[in-house]
Scaffold this motif. Structure first.
Motif, mmCIF file in Angstrom:
data_model
loop_
_atom_site.group_PDB
_atom_site.id
_atom_site.type_symbol
_atom_site.label_atom_id
_atom_site.label_comp_id
_atom_site.label_asym_id
_atom_site.label_seq_id
_atom_site.Cartn_x
_atom_site.Cartn_y
_atom_site.Cartn_z
ATOM 1 N N PHE A 69 -13.304 -64.193 68.599
ATOM 2 C CA PHE A 69 -13.762 -65.472 69.609
ATOM 3 C C PHE A 69 -13.240 -65.376 70.816
ATOM 4 O O PHE A 69 -12.237 -65.937 70.913
ATOM 5 N N PRO A 70 -13.381 -64.413 71.707
ATOM 6 C CA PRO A 70 -12.734 -64.056 73.028
ATOM 7 C C PRO A 70 -12.841 -65.259 73.786
ATOM 8 O O PRO A 70 -13.703 -65.996 74.157
ATOM 9 N N VAL A 71 -11.494 -65.654 74.453
ATOM 10 C CA VAL A 71 -11.165 -66.742 75.219
ATOM 11 C C VAL A 71 -12.140 -66.635 76.504
ATOM 12 O O VAL A 71 -12.764 -67.922 76.856
ATOM 13 N N LEU A 72 -11.925 -65.738 77.250
ATOM 14 C CA LEU A 72 -12.896 -65.559 78.609
ATOM 15 C C LEU A 72 -14.200 -65.588 78.522
ATOM 16 O O LEU A 72 -14.832 -66.410 79.219
ATOM 17 N N THR A 231 -14.958 -74.994 73.439
ATOM 18 C CA THR A 231 -14.789 -76.012 72.416
ATOM 19 C C THR A 231 -15.174 -75.690 70.926
ATOM 20 O O THR A 231 -14.515 -76.017 70.249
ATOM 21 N N THR A 232 -16.254 -74.889 70.923
ATOM 22 C CA THR A 232 -16.622 -74.289 69.669
ATOM 23 C C THR A 232 -15.743 -73.398 69.105
ATOM 24 O O THR A 232 -15.377 -73.076 67.725
ATOM 25 N N GLY A 233 -15.089 -72.634 70.041
ATOM 26 C CA GLY A 233 -14.031 -71.608 69.931
ATOM 27 C C GLY A 233 -12.816 -72.361 69.038
ATOM 28 O O GLY A 233 -12.116 -71.833 68.185
ATOM 29 N N MET A 254 -5.365 -73.234 76.719
ATOM 30 C CA MET A 254 -6.170 -72.591 77.682
ATOM 31 C C MET A 254 -7.638 -73.273 77.850
ATOM 32 O O MET A 254 -8.243 -73.218 78.853
ATOM 33 N N ALA A 255 -8.079 -73.852 76.806
ATOM 34 C CA ALA A 255 -9.202 -74.852 77.059
ATOM 35 C C ALA A 255 -9.104 -75.869 77.926
ATOM 36 O O ALA A 255 -10.190 -76.455 78.532
ATOM 37 N N VAL A 256 -7.998 -76.546 77.791
ATOM 38 C CA VAL A 256 -7.806 -77.805 78.366
ATOM 39 C C VAL A 256 -7.450 -77.562 79.960
ATOM 40 O O VAL A 256 -7.459 -78.514 80.819
ATOM 41 N N LEU A 257 -6.797 -76.238 80.296
ATOM 42 C CA LEU A 257 -6.296 -75.946 81.514
ATOM 43 C C LEU A 257 -7.187 -76.221 82.579
ATOM 44 O O LEU A 257 -7.097 -76.789 83.629
#
Length: 281
Positions: A69-72, A231-233, A254-257
């Protein structure tokens, strides 16, 4: 005790309460960052360490390099949903609130009441009706499904909040604009929008957060995991890698940044808009 001394003591008490509330609310974010920068073995150490005994960014590197599940790409999906929700809710919410505030519309009270009711209903209430609608109009399993789902919450909020801003503007401002040769659209764009710009910023920020923080609509209406937002990640990371807490914390930060960046950039306008809304409301 003199009144001046009482005022100082009350000020100290309120400042102390504010600082305590701030620390309580910010500690989860601090702990998330701290855990993401330490090795797994130090997270549940006894006694606990507030700061990492040994700083490392291995969790961030590992999370950025994963292919499960890649972040970018998931961050890109979140930004698409959030920005589209912001634009749609901003445009329609501002226009609708202006119309309800400045024109005599039959059934306006019922419309406003329906907007208020939509804000009180839980998010799950609209899942099945929206699912049927999105299936029939052909937007299921596309970005448009979660975008429109988020707009069902963002637009009513924008209308309810901005309507009070427009109602606080004297009617003479409209009359003066019409005398100067402006029609209603020109008066809206050139005069009304600048006056209520602080409130519009608050509505746009709320719409952005509504779209960026969506998980339920995306999981329900999007079957293709490559289109899922970040968010699903988080949901998947916690489910699959529950024991790798430093990696989950790194993903969470990284999601909340982007939300932190938006708040830091728009803090002045958000505070001004909320303060003005409190006075106008």
């Amino acid at each position: 005790m003199s009144p001046k001394t009482k005022k100082k003591v009350a000020g100290v008490i309120w400042y102390t309460i504010g600082i305590v509330c701030f620390l309580v609310m910010m500690f989860p974010l601090f702990w998330m960052i701290s855990c993401s920068l330490r090795e797994e073995t130090y997270i549940f150490s006894t006694p606990p360490h507030l700061l990492p005994p040994k700083f490392t960014i291995a969790a961030y590197i590992k999370q950025l390099q994963t292919e499960q599940f890649p972040v970018l790409p998931s961050l890109k999906n979140s930004m698409i949903i959030a920005l589209a929700t912001t634009v749609i809710a901003g445009v329609f919410g501002t226009l609708a609130s202006y119309g309800l505030a400045r024109f005599r519309i039959k059934g306006a009270g019922i419309i406003i009441m329906l907007f208020l009711i939509s804000q009180m209903l839980p998010q799950t209430f609209s899942l099945i009706p929206c699912f049927v609608i999105f299936k029939n109009i052909g937007v299921f399993n596309t970005y448009w499904a979660p975008i429109l789902g988020c707009c069902t919450a963002a637009i009513p909020f924008s209308v309810i909040m901005l309507r009070s801003y427009f109602m606080s503007i004297p009617k003479e401002v409209d009359d003066a604009a019409l005398i100067d040769g402006c029609n209603h659209l020109q008066s809206f764009v050139r005069i009304m929008v600048p006056i209520v710009s602080s409130g519009i910023v608050v509505a746009l920020v709320f719409a952005f957060l509504q779209g960026y923080g969506d998980m339920m609509y995306s999981l329900t209406y999007v079957a293709d995991s490559t289109k899922w937002p970040i968010t699903t990640g988080i949901y998947n990371v916690v489910g699959r890698y529950g024991l790798e807490w430093n990696r989950a914390m790194a993903f969470g930060f990284m999601a909340v940044l982007p939300v932190i960046i938006v708040f830091l950039l728009m803090e002045k306008y958000i505070v001004e808009g909320l303060a003005a809304g409190a006075v106008k409301g």
